[in-house]
Design an enzyme around this catalytic site. Sequence first.
Site, PDB file in Angstrom:
ATOM      1  N   LYS A  35       1.136   4.226  -3.267  1.00 15.41           N
ATOM      2  CA  LYS A  35       1.137   5.094  -3.070  1.00 15.41           C
ATOM      3  C   LYS A  35       2.010   6.219  -3.241  1.00 15.41           C
ATOM      4  CE  LYS A  35      -3.544   5.116  -2.196  1.00 15.41           C
ATOM      5  NZ  LYS A  35      -5.202   5.476  -3.073  1.00 15.41           N
ATOM      6  N   PRO A  68       2.894   2.517  12.386  1.00 10.31           N
ATOM      7  CA  PRO A  68       3.373   3.368  12.341  1.00 10.31           C
ATOM      8  C   PRO A  68       3.263   4.008  14.150  1.00 10.31           C
ATOM      9  CG  PRO A  68       2.024   4.184  10.388  1.00 10.31           C
ATOM     10  CD  PRO A  68       1.938   2.422  11.108  1.00 10.31           C
ATOM     11  N   VAL A 103      -9.897   0.969  12.219  1.00 10.97           N
ATOM     12  CA  VAL A 103     -10.179   1.455  13.879  1.00 10.97           C
ATOM     13  C   VAL A 103     -11.241   1.874  14.009  1.00 10.97           C
ATOM     14  CG1 VAL A 103      -8.566   3.266  14.339  1.00 10.97           C
ATOM     15  CG2 VAL A 103      -8.889   1.831  16.066  1.00 10.97           C
ATOM     16  N   VAL A 104     -11.980   2.478  14.203  1.00 12.77           N
ATOM     17  CA  VAL A 104     -13.222   3.244  14.362  1.00 12.77           C
ATOM     18  C   VAL A 104     -14.611   2.390  13.918  1.00 12.77           C
ATOM     19  CG1 VAL A 104     -14.959   5.457  14.101  1.00 12.77           C
ATOM     20  CG2 VAL A 104     -12.033   5.838  13.292  1.00 12.77           C
ATOM     21  N   SER A 105     -14.274   2.260  13.201  1.00 19.68           N
ATOM     22  CA  SER A 105     -15.937   1.133  12.260  1.00 19.68           C
ATOM     23  C   SER A 105     -15.405  -0.547  13.194  1.00 19.68           C
ATOM     24  CB  SER A 105     -15.493   0.951  11.164  1.00 19.68           C
ATOM     25  OG  SER A 105     -13.683   0.000  10.320  1.00 19.68           O
ATOM     26  N   TYR A 136       0.629  -0.975   0.344  1.00 13.24           N
ATOM     27  CA  TYR A 136      -0.280  -0.135   0.069  1.00 13.24           C
ATOM     28  C   TYR A 136       0.813   0.907  -0.455  1.00 13.24           C
ATOM     29  CZ  TYR A 136      -3.784   3.507   1.848  1.00 13.24           C
ATOM     30  OH  TYR A 136      -4.775   4.183   1.744  1.00 13.24           O
ATOM     31  N   ASN A 180      -5.436   9.465   8.321  1.00 17.43           N
ATOM     32  CA  ASN A 180      -7.115   8.624   8.988  1.00 17.43           C
ATOM     33  C   ASN A 180      -8.688   9.187   8.879  1.00 17.43           C
ATOM     34  OD1 ASN A 180      -5.222   7.782  10.292  1.00 17.43           O
ATOM     35  ND2 ASN A 180      -6.441   6.438  10.670  1.00 17.43           N
ATOM     36  N   ASP A 221       0.324  -1.940  22.848  1.00 13.87           N
ATOM     37  CA  ASP A 221      -0.153  -1.149  24.237  1.00 13.87           C
ATOM     38  C   ASP A 221      -1.593   0.068  24.350  1.00 13.87           C
ATOM     39  OD1 ASP A 221       1.166   0.675  23.272  1.00 13.87           O
ATOM     40  OD2 ASP A 221       3.013   0.972  24.996  1.00 13.87           O
ATOM     41  N   GLY A 222      -2.131   0.049  22.799  1.00 15.46           N
ATOM     42  CA  GLY A 222      -2.694   1.583  22.393  1.00 15.46           C
ATOM     43  C   GLY A 222      -2.583   2.709  22.469  1.00 15.46           C
TER      44      GLY A 222
HETATM   45  P1  NAD Z   1     -13.181   1.833   0.825  1.00 13.71           P
HETATM   46  O1  NAD Z   1     -11.998   0.507   0.411  1.00 13.71           O
HETATM   47  O2  NAD Z   1     -14.404   1.973   1.013  1.00 13.71           O
HETATM   48  O3  NAD Z   1     -12.551   2.420  -0.817  1.00 13.71           O
HETATM   49  C1  NAD Z   1     -12.090   1.502  -2.040  1.00 13.71           C
HETATM   50  C2  NAD Z   1     -12.582   2.128  -3.175  1.00 13.71           C
HETATM   51  O4  NAD Z   1     -12.156   1.522  -4.995  1.00 13.71           O
HETATM   52  C3  NAD Z   1     -13.573   0.209  -3.087  1.00 13.71           C
HETATM   53  O5  NAD Z   1     -15.086   0.644  -3.504  1.00 13.71           O
HETATM   54  C4  NAD Z   1     -12.930  -1.131  -3.943  1.00 13.71           C
HETATM   55  O6  NAD Z   1     -13.821  -1.096  -4.516  1.00 13.71           O
HETATM   56  C5  NAD Z   1     -12.609   0.661  -4.986  1.00 13.71           C
HETATM   57  N1  NAD Z   1     -11.928  -0.794  -5.835  1.00 13.71           N
HETATM   58  C6  NAD Z   1     -10.506  -1.662  -5.083  1.00 13.71           C
HETATM   59  N2  NAD Z   1      -9.565  -1.766  -5.611  1.00 13.71           N
HETATM   60  C7  NAD Z   1     -10.486  -1.720  -6.866  1.00 13.71           C
HETATM   61  C8  NAD Z   1     -10.041  -1.629  -8.631  1.00 13.71           C
HETATM   62  N3  NAD Z   1      -8.721  -2.966  -8.895  1.00 13.71           N
HETATM   63  N4  NAD Z   1     -10.530  -1.282  -9.469  1.00 13.71           N
HETATM   64  C9  NAD Z   1     -11.553  -0.711  -9.239  1.00 13.71           C
HETATM   65  N5  NAD Z   1     -11.996  -0.262  -7.600  1.00 13.71           N
HETATM   66  C10 NAD Z   1     -11.273  -0.684  -7.018  1.00 13.71           C
HETATM   67  O7  NAD Z   1     -11.754   2.823   1.400  1.00 13.71           O
HETATM   68  P2  NAD Z   1     -11.459   4.311   1.139  1.00 13.71           P
HETATM   69  O8  NAD Z   1     -11.498   4.675   3.028  1.00 13.71           O
HETATM   70  O9  NAD Z   1     -12.916   5.114   1.197  1.00 13.71           O
HETATM   71  O10 NAD Z   1     -10.509   5.042   0.423  1.00 13.71           O
HETATM   72  C11 NAD Z   1     -10.860   5.594  -0.689  1.00 13.71           C
HETATM   73  C12 NAD Z   1      -9.193   6.198  -1.136  1.00 13.71           C
HETATM   74  O11 NAD Z   1      -8.644   6.600  -0.092  1.00 13.71           O
HETATM   75  C13 NAD Z   1      -8.157   4.712  -1.458  1.00 13.71           C
HETATM   76  O12 NAD Z   1      -7.359   5.088  -2.467  1.00 13.71           O
HETATM   77  C14 NAD Z   1      -7.458   5.261   0.147  1.00 13.71           C
HETATM   78  O13 NAD Z   1      -6.047   5.279  -0.511  1.00 13.71           O
HETATM   79  C15 NAD Z   1      -7.245   6.939  -0.341  1.00 13.71           C
HETATM   80  N6  NAD Z   1      -7.206   7.410   2.122  1.00 13.71           N
HETATM   81  C16 NAD Z   1      -8.056   6.724   2.655  1.00 13.71           C
HETATM   82  C17 NAD Z   1      -7.913   7.471   4.068  1.00 13.71           C
HETATM   83  C18 NAD Z   1      -8.976   6.639   5.256  1.00 13.71           C
HETATM   84  O14 NAD Z   1      -8.692   6.164   6.372  1.00 13.71           O
HETATM   85  N7  NAD Z   1     -10.281   6.303   4.338  1.00 13.71           N
HETATM   86  C19 NAD Z   1      -6.917   7.444   4.632  1.00 13.71           C
HETATM   87  C20 NAD Z   1      -5.521   7.497   3.601  1.00 13.71           C
HETATM   88  C21 NAD Z   1      -5.897   7.549   1.631  1.00 13.71           C
HETATM   89  N1  UDP Z   2      -6.042  -1.251  16.102  1.00  8.78           N
HETATM   90  C1  UDP Z   2      -6.701  -1.197  16.907  1.00  8.78           C
HETATM   91  N2  UDP Z   2      -7.720  -2.047  17.011  1.00  8.78           N
HETATM   92  C2  UDP Z   2      -8.450  -2.477  15.954  1.00  8.78           C
HETATM   93  C3  UDP Z   2      -8.232  -1.621  14.461  1.00  8.78           C
HETATM   94  C4  UDP Z   2      -7.064  -1.107  14.213  1.00  8.78           C
HETATM   95  O1  UDP Z   2      -5.953  -1.395  18.027  1.00  8.78           O
HETATM   96  O2  UDP Z   2      -9.392  -3.453  15.885  1.00  8.78           O
HETATM   97  C5  UDP Z   2      -4.510  -0.188  15.664  1.00  8.78           C
HETATM   98  C6  UDP Z   2      -3.648  -0.088  14.645  1.00  8.78           C
HETATM   99  O3  UDP Z   2      -3.240  -0.933  15.375  1.00  8.78           O
HETATM  100  C7  UDP Z   2      -3.458   0.659  14.644  1.00  8.78           C
HETATM  101  C8  UDP Z   2      -4.557   1.724  14.949  1.00  8.78           C
HETATM  102  O4  UDP Z   2      -5.569   1.467  15.664  1.00  8.78           O
HETATM  103  O5  UDP Z   2      -2.321   1.119  15.712  1.00  8.78           O
HETATM  104  C9  UDP Z   2      -5.283   2.807  13.096  1.00  8.78           C
HETATM  105  O6  UDP Z   2      -5.395   1.817  12.613  1.00  8.78           O
HETATM  106  P1  UDP Z   2      -6.133   1.789  11.081  1.00  8.78           P
HETATM  107  O7  UDP Z   2      -5.908  -0.082  10.299  1.00  8.78           O
HETATM  108  O8  UDP Z   2      -7.584   2.706  11.478  1.00  8.78           O
HETATM  109  O9  UDP Z   2      -5.573   2.551  10.179  1.00  8.78           O
HETATM  110  P2  UDP Z   2      -4.039   2.742  10.213  1.00  8.78           P
HETATM  111  O10 UDP Z   2      -3.634   4.087  10.304  1.00  8.78           O
HETATM  112  O11 UDP Z   2      -2.967   1.824  11.031  1.00  8.78           O
HETATM  113  O12 UDP Z   2      -3.672   2.676   8.409  1.00  8.78           O
END
Ligand code: NAD
Ligand code: UDP
Length: 332
Positions: free
Chosen positions: A159, A295, A197-199, A155, A184, A216-217
Amino acid sequence: MKTALVTGGAGFLGSHLCERLLADGLRVVAVDNLYTGSRRNMEAFADNPEFFFVEADVCDLSPGDPRLVPPQGGGRIDEIYNLACPASPVHYQATPLKTLMTSIKGVLFCLELAKATGARLLHASTSEIYGDPLVHPQEEHQWGNVNTIGVRSCYDEGKRVAETLVADNIREFGIDARMVRIFNTYGPRMHRDDGRVVSNFIVQALRGDDVTIYGDGSQTRSFQYCDDLIEAMRRYMSLDEAVVRGFFARHALGAPVLNVGNPGEYTVRELAEMVLAKVGSNSRLATKPLPGDDPKRRRPDITLAKELLGWQPRVPLADGLERTIEHFRATL
Ligand code: NAD
Ligand code: UDP
């Protein structure tokens, strides 16, 4: 009427973006392979006559693909938003090579489309490009501290390559592209099994299951509500190319990358306690091993986004959590 193409449009963030674009009066073509996204995410706007969904993999698309032409005809694309890529460690690590190729081929497709049509592109990058950051908080000039061969590398490095592809396409071909490094971001329509983590904490608390703290959170994250991100994306895309170029040249950044996140910083344990209190749950806190390369700290410096966009996050964590808890209460 302008047309926007959104890759990853059936995902958590993509669906909020599509909804906002339609509300702003654009026609929207959403592309998604439904790997982590769903048709359910698009229910609120699926019958809008200006919304058009294409089930396809971004790795298989080329700019001339006839599937991308909306039934209304035309087919001119004015704005491209590249969000396709699984974002949760659980899902992006399940198919690591596919994750890497989705980042690379997905952005290449968008860049080719931008070149062919003259459309403006916004690419969704991530705070993961900073890896396990050496400087705190993170600001855009930092280059990151990323393991090339760890479990998160598919990932993170995907990116990072995508950012390079955008930067070099701007330099070499002069395309009009921008990037957001998203920290996030959470909210309604996250998948109940998303794994982030949130969901996870909300679903566990609502079900009365143990709330799983990894390590350890004490690791920190900064949590942004989805509406704040979408607002920043729309403001960024509304700016003239010359304004964007001038701004990043003045700030000596090689390409237009902006941190977008909420600088409020919480330990994972604090988040767990907030969620338990808000849900009113009797769940217990349970500790699990820390995943590889997790991280230790994350917090965006959003000085540049504030200056360029006149934007700052509006939704405090407490309010955003309540809205997200309501969503999961209604859908679980
Ligand atoms: P998500 O997993 O809900 O959304 C990603 C979407 O991309 C999904 O609908 C998935 O089906 C689709 N997808 C994956 N691979 C694909 C492919 N090969 N072809 C077509 N569709 C494909 O996640 P999200 O949180 O909505 O993230 C959306 C974007 O934002 C991502 O690029 C992610 O890296 C970026 N992002 C999100 C967060 C966050 O905290 N939510 C943080 C940093 C970056
Ligand atoms: N995490 C956790 N419990 C969970 C899911 C995640 O303690 O059920 C922690 C995870 O190890 C990380 C932070 O929560 O330190 C955020 O995780 P997330 O997967 O949301 O995103 P990240 O920023 O690591 O990509």
